[in-house]
Write a protein that holds these residues in place. Sequence first.
Motif: not given
Length: 519
Positions: A34-55
């Motif tokens: 492994e010679f490069e590792n880049i991450k960003t925190v997105a918390r995509l799970r928090t964008y799942i709405q009550t109707n099941g769709e991603m906002s």
Amino acid sequence: MIKMKKQKTAILDIGSNTIRLVIYSYDERRGLREFENIKTVARLRTYIQTNGEMSEEGIELLQKILLSFRQMLDDYDVQEVFVKATAAVRQASNQNEILKRMKKETGLEIDVLTEEEEAYFGFVAVSHSVPTESAVTIDIGGGSTEITYFKEKKLQKTHSFPFGVVSLKQHFMQGDRMTSVEKEQLALFTEAQFRSLPWLNGLKLPVIGIGGSARNIAQIDQQRKEYPFSSVHQYKMKVHDVITLSDTLSDLSIEELKKIEGLSSDRADIIIPALEVFRALMKVVKSEEFMFSGKGLREGIMLNRILQMHPEELNKHEVFKHSSETLAAEYEINLKEARHLQFLARKIYLECVKNRIIEQSPANLLLLERAASLFYLGEYIDADSASQHTFYILTNRSIDGLEHLDRLRLALVASYKNKDTFKVYAAPFEQWIEKGELKSLRELGAILKFAYGLNGSKRSIVNDLSIESSQDGVRMKIFVSGNAMAEEYQAGKQKKHLERLCKCEVTLEFVMKDGDSHD
């Protein structure tokens, strides 16, 4: 098809908590790197709405991040990219819309992993990077938790739960710290979920954690104990360590947790749910031990591809053998010399056992041969301080298939210079190894150092040797082919190590092929 060893391969991992880009290379000698590792925190799970769709907000965030990573891929000239999505995209009811939009706007085609695939790749990574033959693995992400059970490195069962640290936090933690009532509710929920799998109950096997939350827990525990090793892969905790950590951290607010050494600030609000999940799983499994694996989903995907293209190169039952070979290649150890050193060290060891100079131990012989394969690898950095560099590398470098205590044993033997230096290296670890074992390791180091001297000219001309003990001392016959001037000189310098081992005078007799000899 372009072979993997000639190209860079990237995994773009779209998780429910973080999105990460990791770039790898592979070749047969040096393995997967492994010679490069880049991450960003997105918390995509928090964008799942009550109707099941991603906002729309969540989709736009994903698009923005993917465009940024796409630019990095172009800059790094990556030839092969695999974009994998897990729970957040998998659980979104508008998944097809998300995939089409990302393909159109970013040019990246997303492969949504099934629950079974996600669990399987985690198993592949663990089974090829740790020595444990049977265990339960847990990979807890932001929106799902994958469990596997393997026995003798064969996958037995897998299951994916539709909850992760982000979703658990949303459901069970209302304020900036988890209350005792919330903690109890979370514990009851997760324990009930795990008990719903009959095959999981009472296995009494180690639990191996994968992923960022498990890594942070291992790091916090290391900081708490002032752990002398820096790497966390294959780090072990007892069940009471997990309980103590859970009880200690639960009293802290998110702001207080952010100040904890070893804990990433972006995981401060989800570390308590993660700890409770691990605690509940260990209770159901009746496990006494938790281990962290630094290799997970992304490595599993890469290793699976390597196994498809080069099935003969990876053996999950010989993890250390493969990792030591790649380490030897990295530090340019001469394989012919290493094999000859193994032969000499083994021969001296067996002759010492035969003459009752040391007690026979299959484990010690295996350690001696492993140390011989990596002896003085620090010469690659500086020949004059090869011992110091060797010890530092082996104690600070993560080595697949070798747990931390075994790595320390290896480092002490493979770096052996003399008794005094050995004591200096061993001093910080006196609470790890008893005096009797330290003595045994010092004896193995002495054998290896003398064996190293027997190949003074690097020509592998010593063919055999034998030891005879008498009241007058020990006589070693060394059978050679060719001029052994360098070997005689170096062996003479190093025989003090054998004399300390034998507690008597050692006489060296070099026997030539034509029958001539030199005492």
